[in-house]
Design an enzyme around this catalytic site. Sequence first.
Site, PDB file in Angstrom:
ATOM      1  N   ASP A   1       0.826  -1.214   0.000  1.00 25.29           N
ATOM      2  CA  ASP A   1       0.000   0.000   0.000  1.00 25.29           C
ATOM      3  C   ASP A   1       0.853   1.253   0.000  1.00 25.29           C
ATOM      4  OD1 ASP A   1       0.843  -0.934   2.567  1.00 25.29           O
ATOM      5  OD2 ASP A   1      -0.383   0.637   3.481  1.00 25.29           O
ATOM      6  N   GLU A   2       0.208   2.352  -0.363  1.00 22.77           N
ATOM      7  CA  GLU A   2       0.797   3.695  -0.262  1.00 22.77           C
ATOM      8  C   GLU A   2       2.234   3.759  -0.788  1.00 22.77           C
ATOM      9  OE1 GLU A   2      -1.584   5.749   3.343  1.00 22.77           O
ATOM     10  OE2 GLU A   2      -0.060   4.346   4.039  1.00 22.77           O
ATOM     11  N   VAL A   3       2.405   3.282  -1.984  1.00 22.79           N
ATOM     12  CA  VAL A   3       3.739   3.334  -2.593  1.00 22.79           C
ATOM     13  C   VAL A   3       3.897   4.670  -3.312  1.00 22.79           C
ATOM     14  CG1 VAL A   3       5.273   2.268  -4.279  1.00 22.79           C
ATOM     15  CG2 VAL A   3       3.830   0.833  -2.819  1.00 22.79           C
TER      16      VAL A   3
END
Lengths: 514, 553
Positions: A308-310
Site C-alpha cells: 500500500d501507499e507506494v
Amino acid sequence: MDRRPLFLGLVFLSLLANAGAVGVSVVPQPLNVVLGKTTLEVSHLFNFTAADSHSNTLKMAFERYLGLIFSHSNSRDPDVQKMLSVMTVTIDSEDESLQLETDESYRLEISAFPPSAHLQGATVYGALRGLETFSQLVTYNFLSGKYQIQNASLSIHDKPRFPHRGLMIDTSRHFEPIMTIRKIIDSMSYAKLNVLHWHVVDSQSFPMQSLSYPKLWNGAYTRQERYTVDDARGIVEYARQRGIRVLAEFDMPGHAASWCVGYPEICPAPDCTQPLNPAANETFNLIEGLLKELSGVFVDDFIHLGGDEVRTSCWNKSHQIQAWLKQHNFTMDDAYMYFVKRAHTIAQGVKKTPVNWEEVFNHFGSNLDKETVIHVWLSHATAAKVVAAGYRCILSNSNVWYLPHLGTTWEKMYENDPYMNIDDPDEQKLILGGEACMWGETGDSSDLEWTIWPRAAAVAERLWSHSDVNNTVLMLPRLQSFRCLLTRRSIAAAPVLNNQAREAPPGPGSCYGQ
Amino acid sequence: ATEMSNVLLRVVFFLVLVCCKTQNVKPVQGGVRLSAQAPVLPQPQNFTTGLRIAQVCSLFTFRTSQRSRVLLDAFYRYKKLIFSHFSRQKLMSNCVKGLTVRVDNITTDSTYPSLEDDESYVLHIPLSGWVMLRAVTVFGALRGVETFSQLVHFNFTHKLYQVAKAPWDIRDFPRFQHRGLLIDTARHFQPVANIKRILDSMSYAKLNVMHWHIVDTQSFPMEVKLYPNMWEGSFSYWERYTQEDIYDIVEYARLRGIRIIPEFDIPGHAASWCAGYSDLCPSSSCTQPLNPAHNITFEIIEDIVKEVAGKTDAAALFPDGFIHLGGDEVKTSCWETSPAVRKWMRENGIFLFQDVYRHFVEYGHKVSEAVRRTVINWEEAFTNFGTEMNKNTVIQIWIREESIPYVGYVHIFVSVWILVVLILQVVCSGFRCIDSYENHWYLDWRGTSWKTFYNHDPHKLVDNVDLQKLVIGGEVCAWGEHIDGSNLDLTIWPRAAAAAERLWSSRDVNNVTMMKPRLASFRCLLHRRGISSSPLQSGTRKEPSGPGGCDVQ
C-alpha cells in the site's frame, strides 16, 4: 428461482436469533439456539472430559476455561446429584492444522433432566468456540453461591459466517511486548476472532529478528524492543492453542524505511529511504532470505506483503534506479508492479499465498495472480470490483473498521456488512471475511486494549453471526455484558455508551449501564 | 461559641506548630550518590556496583533451605517475569547460577504483614556463582527479589540474560513503613482479576498497602454475612464481592507482601448502605450521613467491624491491624431535616449536629478497639475533634482549600505549605498520620504530573526526628468516579511509581532529571509485565503523541 423457502428459513433463523438475544447473552450471537425454561445449577466441582480425544490443545483449553468460569472460590456444599458436574467433549476430526479452511462449527447440548452436557466440535478449534460459548452461558449466583445456566435445556448449533475474522495489530509504530500480544490473543478468543494479522514491521521500526539478515532488527527502536524468532514462534503457538491464525505482514515496498537501518543498500538513498530499491538484487535476495526463514515460523498458508501507499518519488533520487527503469523501459507503475510480482513469486516459492492491500488491485487489476487475496481498506466499493474480477477479498474499510478512528462508534462497526452490493452467491464466497485494524501510531501497551474493546466485538459478531443479527438495539445489552465479561477477565474494555473510544466513564455507575 | 472555640483551638495548634519548628534537627539522609543510580525503581538506599557484565546461567534457579510458601510462590512468579524470552541452553562457565535466600525470621511466612515489619534486605550479585539474598522477614526477601528482577536484562543479540555493572552489593530498606495505593470499588466496581493485577503491579514498585475503599455513596458491593441485604446496594447483581472473593484477594496480597486495609466510610459516604436496610438512612430522599436514630445503624457498623476482624484471627476477613472508618465530608443537613434524628438527639442529650458526627466517630473507635483494630480516619475527624480523639488513631491527610483551618497566619503560607502545616498539627498533637495530599497524590487528578508526585515529601516542614516518626507514610489515591475496569492501570501508572520511590528511597533521591529515564524504563518494564502505563510525555490516560520507542514517550 423460488426464494420463498430461503425467505422463510431466514425468518425462522432470525426468530431463533432474537429468542437467543432475549435468553442467552453470548457474543457473537450463535447461529441456532433452542432454549428451555429451567435454571440448571453447575457444581463447582464441574469438569470437562474429552471422550476419546488425546488433544493437548483441548486439555489446555479445559484448564483455561475452568479458571475463567469458576472465578469465585466456593466453600459451600454442592448437591452434585441435581447439578451439572461434567461436560463431555468430542471432536470429529483430530486434524489440528489451523488454516483458512478449518471447520469451526460445534454443537452444544445442555440438558437439565437429568443434568448433562455434551459439546461436539468438528475440529478441536470448533470445540474451542463451543467452550467459549459455554463459558458465557455459566453465571455465578451471588445469593446461592452457586454457578448456574439459565434457559436449560438448551441446544446450540453454531458456525461462523466468514472463515477470516481478524484483528490487525501494529508493532512497528509502537512495540508491543509479548505479554501484551498474548493478552490481545486471549481477548480475541473470547470474541471468536480467529486471525491475528500481525503488522510486524513498517517505516518506523523493525523489531523482528532475522537469522539470515541479522542486522535487520537494528531498525528496532531500542535494543529491548525486539522479538526473537523464538518469541515469534511462541506467539504463533500461543495463538494456535486458542484457535487463532497469525497472519504476518511485511509491508513492501512502500512502508519499509526501517529495513535500511541495517541494510542501506536496499533503499534508494540515505535521505530518501522508501519504497525499497527495485533495481537492486540485494533487495530481493533479502526478501527471499527473510520469507524463507520466517515461513517456518509463521506457519499460516497466507503471508501479507502490504503493497500500500507506494509513493515512488524516492526512486527518482537514485541514479541506479533511473538507469534500471530506462533499461527495462519501465514507468514508475511498471516498477511497482514488477516489485509486487517478484515478491509474489518469492512468497509462492515458500508455499505462501500472498495477501496485498487494495492499491495493488487498484493499480494492476487482473494482471495479478488469481491466488492473490486483496485486503480492502480505502473503500468498501472496491470489494465488489475485487470479487467481480475473481479475486478473494478481506474487508477492512477504514471508514468503519479502523479502530484508531476514535469517533467511529460500535454501531457503525456493527452495521458494516461485508456483502454490501455483492449479491451473486459465487462472488459472496470470495469474501473471506474482514478485520478490525488497530494501527499503532497512537496505540501502545498503555491504551491498546481499551481502543480495541468493546468495538472489535461488534465486528466479531458481524463476521461470525448470521447477517440478520444486525439490530443495534438488541446488541446493546449483550455488548455491555460482553464488555463486563472482558473486564472480569482482566481485559480493559472501554464503556460501551461513550461516543469516543478510550474515554473514561462519565461518572460513577454500573459497568452494565455505561 | 463553638466557632470561637474552634478558632481558639486552631490558634493553639499554630502555636504548637511554631514550637515544633524551633526544635530543628537535621534530617537523616541515606547514602546514595546522585551521580550513580541503580537501574532500579524505587532506588535502593545503599549500593555499590562493579564494572563487568555478569552472565546468567541458562539453568538459573531460585532456592532456599527454609520452608516458605511466600518464597516458593515468589520464585515461581519471578522466574516467569525475568525469563520471558526463550533462551537456548548453552553450557556456560562463570555464570550466575541462581539466587539463594536466607530469611532470619522465617515465622513471618505464615503471618500477615504488618506496619512494623522489617522489609530490609541485603543482596549480593557476584560475577558468577550464587546471588545471596538475606532479609529479616519473608516480605523483605520479596523486595530483594524484585530488585534482582529489575537488574537482569535480556541481551537480544546473544540471547542471554545478563546483569550489567556486576558485582552488586545492595543494602536496602524503606524510608516509610506505610506505602499505599487507594482504590475505590464503590464509584465503579473493579472485578477481582483487576484487583489482583493492581496488586501485582504494586509489588513491582514495592508498595505495601492497598487501601481498599470498598463501599461509598454510590454502591455497596461487599457481602455482609449477618446482614445479607447489604449488598443490594451494589450497582448490579453481578458487581459484588463475596467474602470468599475477599479471602482470596487478601491472601493474594499477602503473598506479595501487601497489606489490605478496608475502608468503611462512615457516616458521610454511605447512602448505598440503605438500599438493603432503609432504616440506615435518615430518609429515602436524604440518605446520608447514616441515621443515628435507629439502632440498626450501630448494629450493622458493629457487625461489619466484627466480620472484618473475624471470631478468630485466622477467620478474619481483613486480618490487618488497621481499619479505615472514613469520617470525611460529613454534611449534616439530612440530620437537620429529620424529625427522627432531632428526637433521638433530644433523648440522648445531644444538642449539636457536630456531636452526632462525633458520636459516630467515637462509636467506630469503640467497636474497633473491641476487636483489636486501630482506626484510621480522614483528616476531618482530626480537624473537628482534634486532641479529644484516642491517641492511637491514625489521621489520613488529604485536605482541600475549603477545609483549611482558618487562622490568619496560615494564609501567610502559600498553598504548598498548607498540607505540611496540617501534618505538623497532627504530629505535634501526638497522632500518627498518612499523607495523601490531593494536590500532589490524587491519581484521579489527571493534570498532576509525575514530577509533582515525585517532588512531594511527607516530611516537608517536619524536621524533628521524633515527630517524623509519626508520619508513617503516604498513599496515592485512585478515586473511582472516572476509573473503571477499562482505565485503572493507566491512570495509576506510571505516576504511582514516582510516589513509591518517594516513600521507599532516601529523601535526597529527589532529582527529577535523574528519575526521568528510570521512570521511563520502569514504565516499559510494566508493559512487559502486562500492566498498562501511560506515556510520561503526553500525560495520564493520553495516547502517545505518535510512533516511538517506549522509553522516550
